[in-house]
Design a protein around this motif. Sequence first.
Motif, PDB file in Angstrom:
ATOM      1  N   GLU A  99       0.812  -1.196   0.000  1.00  0.00           N
ATOM      2  CA  GLU A  99       0.000   0.000   0.000  1.00  0.00           C
ATOM      3  C   GLU A  99       0.854   1.258   0.000  1.00  0.00           C
ATOM      4  N   ASP A 100       0.590   2.151  -0.961  1.00  0.00           N
ATOM      5  CA  ASP A 100       1.336   3.398  -1.037  1.00  0.00           C
ATOM      6  C   ASP A 100       0.989   4.335   0.110  1.00  0.00           C
ATOM      7  N   GLN A 101      -0.130   4.098   0.802  1.00  0.00           N
ATOM      8  CA  GLN A 101      -0.533   4.968   1.893  1.00  0.00           C
ATOM      9  C   GLN A 101      -0.083   4.455   3.253  1.00  0.00           C
ATOM     10  N   ALA A 102       0.675   3.376   3.293  1.00  0.00           N
ATOM     11  CA  ALA A 102       1.209   2.896   4.562  1.00  0.00           C
ATOM     12  C   ALA A 102       2.269   3.875   5.067  1.00  0.00           C
ATOM     13  N   LEU A 103       2.498   3.841   6.377  1.00  0.00           N
ATOM     14  CA  LEU A 103       3.389   4.804   7.021  1.00  0.00           C
ATOM     15  C   LEU A 103       4.771   4.817   6.397  1.00  0.00           C
ATOM     16  N   TRP A 104       5.336   3.626   6.135  1.00  0.00           N
ATOM     17  CA  TRP A 104       6.696   3.590   5.584  1.00  0.00           C
ATOM     18  C   TRP A 104       6.757   4.170   4.175  1.00  0.00           C
ATOM     19  N   SER A 105       5.684   4.044   3.400  1.00  0.00           N
ATOM     20  CA  SER A 105       5.665   4.635   2.064  1.00  0.00           C
ATOM     21  C   SER A 105       5.645   6.152   2.136  1.00  0.00           C
ATOM     22  N   LEU A 106       4.846   6.690   3.071  1.00  0.00           N
ATOM     23  CA  LEU A 106       4.796   8.145   3.241  1.00  0.00           C
ATOM     24  C   LEU A 106       6.149   8.693   3.671  1.00  0.00           C
ATOM     25  N   LEU A 107       6.792   8.008   4.626  1.00  0.00           N
ATOM     26  CA  LEU A 107       8.094   8.483   5.098  1.00  0.00           C
ATOM     27  C   LEU A 107       9.159   8.343   4.023  1.00  0.00           C
ATOM     28  N   SER A 108       9.150   7.229   3.294  1.00  0.00           N
ATOM     29  CA  SER A 108      10.134   7.031   2.228  1.00  0.00           C
ATOM     30  C   SER A 108      10.010   8.107   1.164  1.00  0.00           C
ATOM     31  N   ALA A 109       8.761   8.493   0.835  1.00  0.00           N
ATOM     32  CA  ALA A 109       8.548   9.511  -0.191  1.00  0.00           C
ATOM     33  C   ALA A 109       9.131  10.858   0.211  1.00  0.00           C
ATOM     34  N   TRP A 110       9.270  11.102   1.513  1.00  0.00           N
ATOM     35  CA  TRP A 110       9.845  12.356   1.999  1.00  0.00           C
ATOM     36  C   TRP A 110      11.304  12.187   2.408  1.00  0.00           C
ATOM     37  N   GLY A 111      11.933  11.118   1.975  1.00  0.00           N
ATOM     38  CA  GLY A 111      13.361  10.955   2.189  1.00  0.00           C
ATOM     39  C   GLY A 111      13.756  10.429   3.550  1.00  0.00           C
ATOM     40  N   ARG A 112      12.805   9.985   4.358  1.00  0.00           N
ATOM     41  CA  ARG A 112      13.154   9.434   5.669  1.00  0.00           C
ATOM     42  C   ARG A 112      13.512   7.946   5.513  1.00  0.00           C
ATOM     43  N   ARG A 113      14.521   7.520   6.257  1.00  0.00           N
ATOM     44  CA  ARG A 113      14.930   6.116   6.191  1.00  0.00           C
ATOM     45  C   ARG A 113      14.145   5.322   7.227  1.00  0.00           C
ATOM     46  N   VAL A 114      13.491   4.229   6.773  1.00  0.00           N
ATOM     47  CA  VAL A 114      12.541   3.499   7.605  1.00  0.00           C
ATOM     48  C   VAL A 114      12.973   2.039   7.719  1.00  0.00           C
ATOM     49  N   LEU A 115      12.891   1.499   8.937  1.00  0.00           N
ATOM     50  CA  LEU A 115      13.113   0.079   9.183  1.00  0.00           C
ATOM     51  C   LEU A 115      11.789  -0.531   9.637  1.00  0.00           C
ATOM     52  N   VAL A 116      11.380  -1.627   8.995  1.00  0.00           N
ATOM     53  CA  VAL A 116      10.106  -2.281   9.298  1.00  0.00           C
ATOM     54  C   VAL A 116      10.387  -3.755   9.555  1.00  0.00           C
ATOM     55  N   PRO A 132       4.697  16.507   6.213  1.00  0.00           N
ATOM     56  CA  PRO A 132       3.324  17.024   6.072  1.00  0.00           C
ATOM     57  C   PRO A 132       2.283  15.912   6.182  1.00  0.00           C
ATOM     58  N   LEU A 133       1.176  16.223   6.839  1.00  0.00           N
ATOM     59  CA  LEU A 133       0.113  15.244   7.034  1.00  0.00           C
ATOM     60  C   LEU A 133      -0.828  15.233   5.830  1.00  0.00           C
ATOM     61  N   PRO A 134      -1.033  14.085   5.193  1.00  0.00           N
ATOM     62  CA  PRO A 134      -2.007  14.013   4.090  1.00  0.00           C
ATOM     63  C   PRO A 134      -3.416  14.335   4.582  1.00  0.00           C
ATOM     64  N   GLU A 135      -4.230  14.881   3.694  1.00  0.00           N
ATOM     65  CA  GLU A 135      -5.580  15.293   4.062  1.00  0.00           C
ATOM     66  C   GLU A 135      -6.478  14.108   4.398  1.00  0.00           C
ATOM     67  N   TRP A 136      -6.175  12.916   3.866  1.00  0.00           N
ATOM     68  CA  TRP A 136      -7.092  11.790   4.032  1.00  0.00           C
ATOM     69  C   TRP A 136      -6.987  11.106   5.391  1.00  0.00           C
ATOM     70  N   LEU A 137      -5.998  11.444   6.214  1.00  0.00           N
ATOM     71  CA  LEU A 137      -5.820  10.764   7.487  1.00  0.00           C
ATOM     72  C   LEU A 137      -7.007  11.014   8.413  1.00  0.00           C
ATOM     73  N   ALA A 138      -7.411   9.959   9.138  1.00  0.00           N
ATOM     74  CA  ALA A 138      -8.579  10.057  10.010  1.00  0.00           C
ATOM     75  C   ALA A 138      -8.231  10.555  11.409  1.00  0.00           C
ATOM     76  N   GLY A 139      -6.960  10.469  11.829  1.00  0.00           N
ATOM     77  CA  GLY A 139      -6.582  10.827  13.188  1.00  0.00           C
ATOM     78  C   GLY A 139      -5.915  12.181  13.278  1.00  0.00           C
ATOM     79  N   ARG A 140      -5.342  12.467  14.469  1.00  0.00           N
ATOM     80  CA  ARG A 140      -4.628  13.730  14.689  1.00  0.00           C
ATOM     81  C   ARG A 140      -3.403  13.450  15.541  1.00  0.00           C
ATOM     82  N   PRO A 141      -2.370  14.302  15.465  1.00  0.00           N
ATOM     83  CA  PRO A 141      -1.136  14.050  16.226  1.00  0.00           C
ATOM     84  C   PRO A 141      -1.387  14.083  17.731  1.00  0.00           C
ATOM     85  N   LEU A 142      -0.646  13.255  18.452  1.00  0.00           N
ATOM     86  CA  LEU A 142      -0.739  13.208  19.902  1.00  0.00           C
ATOM     87  C   LEU A 142       0.416  13.936  20.574  1.00  0.00           C
TER      88      LEU A 142
END
Length: 505
Positions: A97-114, A482-492
């Motif tokens: 899924e392109d909308q998974a957390l690691w995909s969002l972070l990878s698209a912004w240049g963050r290095r992710v370990l899953v 940046p937070l995508p508009e489609w997210l259902a939650g909010r930062p804690l």
Amino acid sequence: MRVLLIGVDGLTLRIVKPLMAQGLLPHLRQIYEGGAHALLRAPLPPAAITRWWAIMTGLPPRQQDQIAQSDYGERRLLKTTGLLQRLSRPSLNLAQEDQALWSLLSAWGRRVLVANVPATYPPRPLNGIMLSGPPAPPFYAGLAYPPDFAARVLKAIPTYQLTPSWRGLRAWFREPLKEIQRLLEMRSALLDLLLGEDWDCCLFVLHEIDLLQHLYWDRVLDLRSDVVACYRLLDELLGRALAALRPPDLLILLSPYSFQGARRTFHLNEFLMRYNKGCAGQETAFRLSSSQPACWRGKARMGPSQLLPWLPGERRWRTWRLEVPLERQAGRSLADGPFAMLPTSAPLGGYAAIALAGHLTEGQIEEFIADLQAQVDPMTAYPAIGDLYREDICMERWGPGEEPVPPGARARSLVLLAHDGVVLSPRLTRQRQLWSGGEPALGMHHPDGLLCLYGAEGQRTLLRSASAYDIVPTVLAALKVPLPEWLAGRPLIGPGTPLASPSSI
């Protein structure tokens, strides 16, 4: 700032709080008392994959117009009611899924370990490392991206396993507790390997506590030393995580659900048989046809069984031979009766799903719900059902390459949550009884999860509320993505965080 997210399936405060108070889990206590914590609400049912979906995407599965792997029962429901011409395998995979957390972070240049996140097989390319979690094949190179990371894992941990291998099944059935301890030791070594990498976000999931509590709930309640040793191994892993944190880093410790015990069983299929038999004035509205497994039929005509060696708690595991493949079982259950228990039900997951035939009126559904909620245990006076939810599924398509569902097609179902201490069983009994008990306590899922936020120069607080959909916005906000508009939650974290007074052990 970096973010380390550690997920522990089934972490339960009523179990770990006494251990923290005794000083046996110092690192978990440091995380719990030294930061923010909250009850974690997640979508129903309380199944692991369903909830990890919400945590790692920030979205309800149906918001993307597709159904996740855990929703196979809904696909079968549409097939059964004639809305699909063929039973096709779920097309959606969380790792893709392109909308998974690691995909969002990878698209912004963050290095992710899953690592070990459910429903991430096969792994997908990303800016970092992905080691697939269950359900997946036995450990081999295809479980990792990049593929050479699997060789690095085996070099550092030669006996590493994703789950107990066939070679280790003999030891598993002889004494599962020792295998659970060995798997926890492997996970600690894997976390050490991952934390030695360069990373901005690390997502690491443990499933062993869930296994422990399903199999050994009696011992867990008694805080026996052999099960406490598993919790201490978890605490040592958390200590390694704390040691790797820098002052601005954020540690998120969460559990998508907790556990409870059950000693009484409500045989839901027995109830459905009786109800369907008298439904709509018909002599037999729900006929147990040959398309259903033998163990569902009136005389419980079962194939040969294999009894495995005794497990702790004086329980045996049985493997029944089903006479008909699963694909052929979907044919007539709703055609023969208006109510049918779906295979997506998970008794030890604490929930069940019931399909509602399309011809039922709202009045008939309400009458059925009232009768179901009136079922009370004659020994304890507890109701069988704790909560009940209606689900109306309206889908436009399944996914790429699959035929569309007819416009406006709907399928209706009920999701039942068992009352505390009650298992909703799909088995039919030879005595045709609705209630049974007397067995040792079973460990089963409870919908309430746990969330702890530690570090990032945060204060010791108690969050008023938290949702599984808040995790993705929180991680993105911490890493200044940046937070995508489609997210259902909010930062804690940050301004506007809902706070309450702190609490202690």
